[in-house]
Design an enzyme around this catalytic site. Structure first.
Site, short mmCIF file in Angstrom:
data_model
loop_
_atom_site.label_atom_id
_atom_site.label_comp_id
_atom_site.label_asym_id
_atom_site.label_seq_id
_atom_site.Cartn_x
_atom_site.Cartn_y
_atom_site.Cartn_z
N HIS A 262 6.52 58.07 -26.81
CA HIS A 262 5.49 58.94 -26.23
C HIS A 262 4.35 59.08 -27.21
CE1 HIS A 262 3.63 62.33 -24.21
NE2 HIS A 262 4.32 61.95 -23.15
N ASP A 315 10.52 59.93 -18.09
CA ASP A 315 10.73 58.88 -17.08
C ASP A 315 12.08 58.19 -17.19
OD1 ASP A 315 8.42 59.15 -15.66
OD2 ASP A 315 7.27 57.78 -16.92
#
Ligand code: CMC
Length: 379
Positions: A262, A315
């Protein structure tokens, strides 16, 4: 030719470009708060409708405010009939392309058309929050040769979304998990799609345009597309025993493991654990626990990378939840969009409230002062 005195921030990494009162993220500690409320409390105790209200208006609603907001959402679920004709003509396209097109089209049908005030933009954002699930599922039914399922106002946002897939009433567990998923996706600061929406509203363009652009940004695999790729990966791995070799092969070929890493989090994405618990529960309930085991083995194989700040993100577990709910893979990114509309709405509204044109600079590295040669004299 490059100006070496310029300090470049490629990808605007680490750059603050404005202030916000909506979402707080501490990437090093893995903290996420919407309007000061911790995401763990919201995921465990709240509902998507309540979180949407919180994001848009800044405070949790009282009972009366909640009821009014909820009926505003329910009363906005239907789409103008012209929309279905356009969906029919583009039904073979990816659901994100259809969604982008229809959100753009809805600008022309909105009752606040051409009113870009904050109040009108909030009304439009609330309507879009209600309409987007109907668009996604109407397209899904039309491409399968079926008549779209009418929204069911006895169901909440998450339940109605699942219901519109095929007209079957979803289980309470499935509704609760979908609701949690929407809460976890509702906003995330200046991520690529929200930033895109802000750039569009920075020019004082309308919220439908900003959200259309946000949807386009979300569709890429580095952003919302990852859940679809994680599911693909889980299918290819087939068994938990194959996970370590699969991951090793990916990494030795310099490929990325989808659902990991991320831009902001160096600790684990705080949203991931809620979906992990959901996958475990749902896959056991359905007697398909291998999906949870595959994901767990991938996570284990990636654990050495946590030292470099690469952890699971939101996700990673989301895709398997959708799959177990019978949702086709290409609807995974649109689900992210369904959850994100309140977030995009408030990002646009914040931008409008003290607007400034977003216009950074590029450091030119090409040729300079070239001589113009008429076309007939060019080789
Ligand atoms: N698998 C393997 N290595 C990775 C991964 C990954 N998923 N993510 C980052 N790295 C490595 C990367 O190769 C680089 O290594 P090196 O320094 O040796 O070149 C280092 O970590 C830094 O990566 P980066 O690309 O500079 O980091 P970034 O902040 O630009 O990328 C990211 C963030 C999300 C694009 C990236 O982590 C990625 O591609 N992840 C996979 C896709 C994904 O899961 N996306 C969903 C993001 S969360 C939901 C959302 O916001 O949409």
């Amino acid at each position: 030719m490059e100006n070496k005195n310029v300090k470049l921030y490629r990808g605007l990494q680490g750059v603050y470009f404005d202030r916000t009162q909506t979402t707080y993220i501490d990437g090093s500690k893995g903290i996420l708060e919407y309007r000061g409320y911790n995401i763990h409390d919201l995921a465990e105790k709240s509902t998507f409708e309540e979180v949407a209200y919180l994001l848009i208006y800044g405070d949790l609603p009282n009972k009366k405010q909640f009821e009014e907001f909820d009926s505003q959402l329910k009363n906005s679920r239907n789409l103008p009939k012209e929309v279905f004709k356009v969906i029919e003509t583009i039904k073979e396209s990816h659901p994100m392309d259809v969604l982008r097109t229809i959100v753009s089209m809805l600008a022309s049908y909105d009752e606040d058309r051409e009113d870009n005030s904050v109040e009108a933009s909030i009304r439009k954002g609330i309507r879009l929050t209600a309409q987007v699930p109907t668009i996604v599922m109407a397209h899904h039914n039309i491409r399968n040769g079926r008549i779209p399922v009418e929204p069911n106002n006895n169901l909440n946002h998450a339940g109605n979304f699942l219901y519109m897939l095929e007209g079957n009433l979803p289980s309470q567990n499935a509704i609760e998990l979908m609701d949690k998923d929407f809460i976890l996706h509702a906003d995330h600061g200046s991520n690529a799609s929200a930033f895109t929406a802000r750039v569009v509203s920075g020019t004082s363009a309308d919220i439908h345009g900003a959200i259309t652009a946000g949807i386009a940004a979300l569709s890429g695999p580095s952003h919302g597309g990852a859940a679809e790729n994680v599911m693909q990966m889980a299918k290819e791995i087939k068994s938990p025993d194959n996970a370590a070799t699969y991951v090793k092969n990916l990494l030795s070929n310099k490929k990325r493991v989808m659902g990991f890493g991320h831009r902001v989090y160096r600790a684990e994405d705080p949203r991931a654990k809620h979906l992990k618990e959901g996958v475990k529960k749902l896959s056991e309930e359905l007697g398909q626990s291998e999906w949870y085991e595959i994901l767990e083995s991938v996570q284990k194989a990636m654990s050495p990378y946590s030292r470099r700040g690469i952890h699971v993100n939101v996700d990673f577990f989301a895709g398997v939840i959708y799959y177990l709910n019978g949702i086709p893979q290409d609807l995974f990114v649109p689900i992210f969009a369904v959850g994100r509309i309140p977030g995009w709405t408030i990002q646009v509204v914040e931008q409008f409230q003290h607007n400034i044109l977003i216009r950074p600079l590029l450091n030119y590295t090409g040729e300079r002062e070239r001589e113009y040669i008429p076309i007939q004299n060019r080789e």
